[in-house]
Write a protein that holds these residues in place. Structure first.
Motif, mmCIF file in Angstrom:
data_model
loop_
_atom_site.group_PDB
_atom_site.id
_atom_site.type_symbol
_atom_site.label_atom_id
_atom_site.label_comp_id
_atom_site.label_asym_id
_atom_site.label_seq_id
_atom_site.Cartn_x
_atom_site.Cartn_y
_atom_site.Cartn_z
ATOM 1 N N VAL A 104 1.857 1.749 -6.134
ATOM 2 C CA VAL A 104 0.506 1.234 -6.391
ATOM 3 C C VAL A 104 -0.490 2.072 -5.606
ATOM 4 C CG1 VAL A 104 -1.038 -0.757 -6.262
ATOM 5 C CG2 VAL A 104 1.399 -1.113 -6.721
ATOM 6 N N PHE A 105 -1.568 2.445 -6.270
ATOM 7 C CA PHE A 105 -2.647 3.232 -5.664
ATOM 8 C C PHE A 105 -3.937 2.481 -6.008
ATOM 9 C CE2 PHE A 105 -5.490 6.969 -5.336
ATOM 10 C CZ PHE A 105 -5.016 7.576 -4.184
ATOM 11 N N TYR A 106 -4.217 1.438 -5.215
ATOM 12 C CA TYR A 106 -5.303 0.501 -5.532
ATOM 13 C C TYR A 106 -6.567 0.829 -4.743
ATOM 14 C CZ TYR A 106 -7.867 -3.981 -5.399
ATOM 15 O OH TYR A 106 -8.838 -4.966 -5.447
ATOM 16 N N PRO A 107 -7.604 1.357 -5.407
ATOM 17 C CA PRO A 107 -8.868 1.619 -4.724
ATOM 18 C C PRO A 107 -9.676 0.316 -4.636
ATOM 19 C CG PRO A 107 -8.742 2.761 -6.872
ATOM 20 C CD PRO A 107 -7.655 1.744 -6.817
ATOM 21 N N LEU A 108 -9.916 -0.133 -3.428
ATOM 22 C CA LEU A 108 -10.611 -1.402 -3.218
ATOM 23 C C LEU A 108 -12.120 -1.159 -3.207
ATOM 24 C CD1 LEU A 108 -10.464 -4.384 -2.793
ATOM 25 C CD2 LEU A 108 -9.938 -4.013 -0.391
ATOM 26 N N ILE A 126 -2.031 1.145 -0.590
ATOM 27 C CA ILE A 126 -0.852 1.843 -1.116
ATOM 28 C C ILE A 126 0.399 0.988 -0.966
ATOM 29 C CG2 ILE A 126 0.629 3.881 -0.864
ATOM 30 C CD1 ILE A 126 -1.814 5.393 0.166
ATOM 31 N N GLU A 127 1.206 0.994 -2.018
ATOM 32 C CA GLU A 127 2.504 0.330 -1.999
ATOM 33 C C GLU A 127 3.488 1.209 -2.759
ATOM 34 O OE1 GLU A 127 4.542 -3.999 -3.202
ATOM 35 O OE2 GLU A 127 2.464 -3.543 -3.776
ATOM 36 N N ALA A 128 4.705 1.283 -2.272
ATOM 37 C CA ALA A 128 5.733 2.073 -2.950
ATOM 38 C C ALA A 128 7.111 1.517 -2.623
ATOM 39 C CB ALA A 128 5.651 3.546 -2.539
ATOM 40 N N ILE A 129 8.020 1.682 -3.566
ATOM 41 C CA ILE A 129 9.401 1.235 -3.345
ATOM 42 C C ILE A 129 10.102 2.179 -2.363
ATOM 43 C CG2 ILE A 129 11.623 0.767 -4.432
ATOM 44 C CD1 ILE A 129 9.473 -1.188 -5.305
ATOM 45 N N ARG A 130 9.882 3.475 -2.520
ATOM 46 C CA ARG A 130 10.528 4.479 -1.675
ATOM 47 C C ARG A 130 9.544 5.010 -0.630
ATOM 48 N NH1 ARG A 130 13.214 9.096 -5.054
ATOM 49 N NH2 ARG A 130 10.992 9.595 -5.318
ATOM 50 N N SER A 131 10.014 5.241 0.569
ATOM 51 C CA SER A 131 9.142 5.716 1.646
ATOM 52 C C SER A 131 8.549 7.090 1.334
ATOM 53 C CB SER A 131 9.895 5.761 2.972
ATOM 54 O OG SER A 131 10.990 6.649 2.900
ATOM 55 N N GLU A 132 9.356 7.962 0.683
ATOM 56 C CA GLU A 132 8.828 9.290 0.363
ATOM 57 C C GLU A 132 7.664 9.226 -0.627
ATOM 58 O OE1 GLU A 132 12.991 9.319 -1.709
ATOM 59 O OE2 GLU A 132 11.968 8.164 -0.139
#
Length: 255
Positions: A104-108, A126-132
C-alpha cells in the motif's frame, strides 16, 4: 532507478505521475487506464495503454483507482510475483490478489487535478507484506520528497476515517458558512484569515486545547441568538449537533 507503471487516471494517479516523472530516481515506464481518452494528453510524455495484456515489466505497479476497483483489478493483472500496490485509505492489503507481492502506498492528502501539490506536504502511509517491498516503497516516497510512515491496514482505515472529518466534513462546513454569509450579503472572504489561523493552531496545540467559542463557554445568550438567526433547518441541525458535541467533550451542560 525505480521503474513504475501507473494504473488509473484520477486525481491521485495524475499527481503521482507528475511527481514520479520529475525525479531522477524513478521512471514511469507506462500509464494504463481502461479509457485511454483520459490519459491521451500525456501520450507524448509516456507510453499509454488501455490493454492490460500490454503492461510493461516494472519494479512497482501503482493501482491509483477507486476502492471498489482495487480487488477485481488485481485479479485481472496478467502476471505474477511482481510488486503491486494500491493508494486507497480503506482497502485492506489482504483484499488484493495474492498471486503478486502486495503493498500500500497511501498518500494522506486531498487531491484535485487543477491544484498544484508539493509532495513534501504529503505523508505517505506505507504497508507491505515483505520487508524488501516496504523499503522499496519508502525509497520511492523519499524520491518524490514525501515523509513516510509505516502503517498497517487497521491504522490506515481509521486515519482515512479521521481524514473525512478534518477534510471533507470541514469543507462542507465552509460551504455552510458561505451560504450563511451570502444570505445577508456579507463577505465570506473575511473569514479566510480565521480559517488559516484555526488550521495553524492545531499544528502546535491539541484540538481539545485549541477549542474556543460559545459552546465551550456555555454562553447561552450567544447560542440562543445564533439559533434565532439560523432560518435554514439544515444549518440549524448542524449547529445544534456540533454544539452538543463540543459541550459533551468539554463537560458543559446541554441546553
Amino acid at each position: 532507478m525505480i521503474s513504475v507503471v501507473i494504473l488509473g487516471a484520477g486525481n491521485v494517479a495524475t499527481h503521482l505521475y507528475k511527481a514520479l516523472s520529475k525525479t531522477q530516481e524513478t521512471e514511469v515506464k507506462q500509464w494504463y487506464n481502461r479509457s485511454i481518452d483520459a490519459i491521451n494528453s500525456f501520450k507524448n510524455e509516456v507510453y499509454i495503454t488501455d490493454d492490460l495484456s500490454q503492461l510493461k515489466q516494472a519494479d512497482i505497479y501503482i493501482l491509483a483507482v477507486s476502492d471498489d476497483a482495487v480487488k477485481p483489478l488485481t485479479k485481472q493483472l496478467p502476471f505474477e510475483n511482481r510488486l503491486v500496490v494500491h493508494t486507497s485509505g480503506s482497502v485492506n492489503i489482504h483484499d488484493m490478489d495474492k498471486k503478486n507481492h502486495r503493498g500500500v502506498f497511501y498518500p494522506l492528502q486531498s487531491f484535485s487535478k487543477s491544484a498544484t501539490l508539493n509532495f513534501t506536504d504529503v505523508p505517505i502511509c506505507i504497508e507491505a507484506i515483505r520487508s524488501e517491498d516496504y523499503h522499496l516503497l519508502k525509497k520511492m516516497a523519499i524520491a518524490i520528497g514525501s515523509p513516510t510512515k509505516k502503517v498497517n491496514s487497521e491504522q490506515r482505515k481509521v486515519l482515512h476515517l479521521a481524514a473525512v472529518f478534518v477534510n471533507n466534513f470541514t469543507n462542507q462546513l465552509y460551504r455552510v458558512a458561505h451560504e450563511i454569509t451570502e444570505s445577508e450579503g456579507a463577505e465570506f472572504d473575511l473569514l479566510k484569515p480565521l480559517i488559516l489561523e484555526t488550521a495553524k493552531k492545531v499544528q502546535k496545540l491539541s484540538p481539545y486545547v485549541a477549542q474556543t467559542g460559545p459552546a465551550k463557554r456555555n454562553d447561552k445568550k450567544t447560542l440562543n441568538k445564533h439559533a434565532k438567526l439560523l432560518t435554514n433547518k439544515h444549518h440549524k441541525d448542524i449547529y445544534d449537533l456540533l454544539t452538543k458535541s463540543i459541550q459533551h467533550t468539554h463537560g458543559r451542560k446541554k441546553l
